[in-house]
Design a protein around this motif. Structure first.
Motif, mmCIF file in Angstrom:
data_model
loop_
_atom_site.group_PDB
_atom_site.id
_atom_site.type_symbol
_atom_site.label_atom_id
_atom_site.label_comp_id
_atom_site.label_asym_id
_atom_site.label_seq_id
_atom_site.Cartn_x
_atom_site.Cartn_y
_atom_site.Cartn_z
ATOM 1 N N SER A 24 -5.074 -1.104 -8.169
ATOM 2 C CA SER A 24 -3.641 -0.981 -7.902
ATOM 3 C C SER A 24 -3.209 -1.857 -6.724
ATOM 4 O O SER A 24 -3.629 -1.636 -5.583
ATOM 5 C CB SER A 24 -3.286 0.475 -7.602
ATOM 6 O OG SER A 24 -1.958 0.593 -7.155
ATOM 7 N N ASN A 25 -2.373 -2.835 -6.995
ATOM 8 C CA ASN A 25 -1.796 -3.655 -5.928
ATOM 9 C C ASN A 25 -0.839 -2.826 -5.067
ATOM 10 O O ASN A 25 -0.744 -3.034 -3.858
ATOM 11 C CB ASN A 25 -1.046 -4.848 -6.522
ATOM 12 C CG ASN A 25 -1.964 -5.805 -7.237
ATOM 13 O OD1 ASN A 25 -3.174 -5.846 -6.981
ATOM 14 N ND2 ASN A 25 -1.409 -6.592 -8.151
ATOM 15 N N ILE A 26 -0.139 -1.910 -5.700
ATOM 16 C CA ILE A 26 0.807 -1.068 -4.965
ATOM 17 C C ILE A 26 0.052 -0.186 -3.965
ATOM 18 O O ILE A 26 0.441 -0.066 -2.800
ATOM 19 C CB ILE A 26 1.621 -0.183 -5.937
ATOM 20 C CG1 ILE A 26 2.358 -1.057 -6.967
ATOM 21 C CG2 ILE A 26 2.615 0.680 -5.158
ATOM 22 C CD1 ILE A 26 3.342 -2.024 -6.378
ATOM 23 N N GLY A 27 -1.018 0.432 -4.420
ATOM 24 C CA GLY A 27 -1.785 1.291 -3.534
ATOM 25 C C GLY A 27 -2.352 0.539 -2.353
ATOM 26 O O GLY A 27 -2.269 1.002 -1.199
ATOM 27 N N MET A 28 -2.922 -0.640 -2.600
ATOM 28 C CA MET A 28 -3.489 -1.430 -1.501
ATOM 29 C C MET A 28 -2.391 -1.872 -0.538
ATOM 30 O O MET A 28 -2.575 -1.854 0.685
ATOM 31 C CB MET A 28 -4.225 -2.659 -2.063
ATOM 32 C CG MET A 28 -5.486 -2.349 -2.853
ATOM 33 S SD MET A 28 -6.749 -1.449 -1.924
ATOM 34 C CE MET A 28 -7.069 -2.582 -0.568
ATOM 35 N N SER A 29 -1.243 -2.274 -1.070
ATOM 36 C CA SER A 29 -0.156 -2.744 -0.206
ATOM 37 C C SER A 29 0.354 -1.626 0.688
ATOM 38 O O SER A 29 0.584 -1.819 1.888
ATOM 39 C CB SER A 29 0.986 -3.292 -1.073
ATOM 40 O OG SER A 29 0.555 -4.402 -1.829
#
Length: 571
Positions: free
Chosen positions: A359-364
């Motif tokens: 997940s890019n959202i989670g990492m961001s």
């Protein structure tokens, strides 16, 4: 009585010769003595004063100092199997002024050399004013002897060495090549040229006026062979990695790819395969693209494969614990002028879930909650933005953006693998820290006498947590399931990153990646697989790169006699 007496006529007698004057006599004797003195002086001058010069001129026409070639050092794999060896060859040369003008002899010479008569005649005419020309270089001793047996005046031989690579294209970019004078031009042949190159010897020989050897006289200096180089490479693993990589590139009609396999305990590079490649033993029609060792000299945005490294920085911050849950709804978010997206809305995810779903959202969201730039600082400690230090010519250091230029979007992008560049070798070295309780091992292309201590760059407890999260990523039913290895636990991470060019990100052009550690219970191997621009319906790292990892690592663990850790995944 004579007629003159009878006639009463007295005969005339010649007048007496006037005696030579003393002055004239002295002049003549002086001239004779002077001539004798000059002759004697010249004889003394030639035999005494000019003797060294004349002797040298005479010797120069009979005595020669010949060079004794020294063979280049051998390159072997870690088990002593030859990867690059020097074989004796013969170079034929001629003095064009001594070559016969007879057409029959020239035709015999041309046929023995494998040349056309017209071509040979043109070359002889071009070098007519010189005393040296090559007839043919690097012939086998048998072929050269068949030419010498013709006993054609003006033809001579010189011993040399030619480099031969038993593995052919399998390890071509790593080993490199030598030129026609046996000097390193690429790869390790160039990097270790002073060490591998031998020191030629010298000998005094007697030759006839045609330059043919009559007798060896004196050894002036012995030839010293070059040093042997033992690589960390395991030729068995190299063949297997190259075979699987080549098959994957062909299957997906990709532009190329790389596989790097490192020993998780020592940092030694056990295999390094690249596509496209070339045959170093036959470079006719060579494509320059094949010369490049992509695993070391090429850099690219790594994408999601660095998320475990970013996660280690997030855990080390102390701001989050492993049980925290991050809401990634609705599957996209706007930062600055950019929109970050996941493949779909994953909703609430744990830290392990963020890695599993990539997940890019989670990492961001995690990275943006940090006050300090811990993610890029961790990347630097792991070796990014600096040369690996292998000594390989042209090794890339990659790049990280300067801190003063970071925006929120850049900060977020770094956490999911965009905005930086690395090489495949740098990635493999970085993940040795996850496999070694936080100690990063520098990569070594040479076999090491003992494993280095490494550098502590991640807290041991954090490294173990991330390894366990990566273990959950590679499970049946996940996107990385094709990386599973029968009988062994695998920790890994997939990555699919868009390619860039001068105009920005390309449409429908990707790199497929997988980074894995095996076995999880006692890490022995860290492997990176990168497939460049796979075409067709499949381009995700889990579909393209992960299967290559599974086949390569599965075979490697069995070849290395690594005991299974009692896991039989259901694929």
């Amino acid at each position: 009585m004579s007629a003159e007496a009878r006639s009463g006529v007295t005969p005339r007698r010649p007048p007496p010769t006037a005696p030579m004057s003393k002055a004239r006599y002295r002049v003549m004797m002086a001239l004779v003595l002077l001539g004798l003195a000059l002759l004697a002086g010249r004889i003394v001058d030639l035999h005494v004063f000019d003797r060294p010069f004349l002797q040298g001129q005479g010797d120069a026409r009979t005595l020669r100092t010949d060079t004794i070639p020294a063979h280049r050092g051998m390159i072997t794999d870690r088990h002593g199997e030859p990867l690059a060896i020097s074989t004796p060859v013969v170079t034929l040369w001629a003095n064009p002024q001594d070559l016969p003008a007879d057409d029959i002899q020239r035709l015999m010479l041309a046929r023995a050399l494998g040349q056309e008569l017209d071509t040979l005649n043109e070359r002889i005419a071009r070098y007519a004013e010189r005393e040296f020309m090559y007839l043919r270089r690097r012939m086998t001793p048998e072929a050269a002897q068949s030419v010498l047996d013709l006993r054609i005046p003006g033809v001579h031989a010189r011993e040399e060495y030619k480099r031969y690579y038993p593995a052919g294209e399998v390890a071509a970019q790593l080993l490199g090549v030598t030129n026609i004078d046996d000097t390193g031009q690429e790869g390790l042949e160039l990097a270790y040229q002073p060490y591998l190159a031998g020191v030629p010897g010298k000998r005094r020989v007697l030759k006839d006026r045609r330059g043919r050897l009559v007798r060896d006289l004196t050894l002036l200096k012995e030839a010293q062979p070059g040093g042997d180089l033992t690589l960390a490479l395991d030729q068995r693993l190299q063949y297997m990695a190259y075979r699987e990589l080549k098959a994957a590139v062909a299957e997906h009609d990709a532009d190329g790819g790389s596989v790097v396999m490192m020993d998780a305990r020592s940092g030694e590079v056990l295999a390094m395969a690249n596509q496209p490649s070339y045959n170093p033993n036959n470079r006719a029609g060579l494509d320059p693209q094949g010369l490049r060792n992509r695993a070391i000299v090429d850099t690219f945005e790594p994408g999601s494969v660095v998320k475990p490294l970013a996660m280690s920085a997030i855990l080390e911050s102390g701001e989050f614990d492993r049980d925290i849950v991050i809401d990634t709804s609705p599957g996209w978010m706007r930062i600055d002028r950019f929109t970050i997206k996941d493949i779909r809305n994953y909703g609430k995810l744990s830290l392990a879930g963020i890695l599993e779903k990539s997940s890019n959202i989670g990492m961001s969201k995690l990275a943006l909650q940090l006050d300090d730039p811990l993610v890029p600082e961790t990347y630097r400690r792991l070796g990014f933005d600096q040369a690996p230090g292998t000594g390989f010519p042209g090794e890339a250091g990659g790049s990280l953006p300067a801190p003063v230029r970071w925006s929120s979007s850049q900060w977020a992008a770094l956490s999911y693998g965009y905005g930086l560049s690395v090489s495949a070798l740098q990635l493999a070295s970085a993940f040795t820290a996850i496999a070694n309780d936080g100690r990063r091992l520098p990569p070594s292309l040479l076999k090491l006498a003992e494993a280095p201590a490494g550098e502590a760059v991640i807290e041991p407890g954090v490294a173990r947590q991330v390894l366990q999260m990566m273990d959950q990523v590679v499970q049946p039913g996940t996107g990385a399931r094709r990386a599973l290895v029968s009988g062994y636990g695998v920790a890994g991470k997939t990555g699919t990153v868009r390619k860039t060019d001068a105009g920005g990100y390309q449409e429908n052009a990707y790199r497929s990646l997988f980074v894995g550690i095996a076995p999880v219970s006692d890490p022995r191997i860290v492997t990176v697989v990168m497939i460049d621009h796979p075409r067709g319906d499949s381009y995700y790292g889990g579909a393209v790169a992960a299967p290559v990892f599974s086949r390569v690592v599965g075979n490697a663990l069995r070849l290395l006699d690594v005991p299974p850790d009692a896991r039989e995944p259901e694929t």
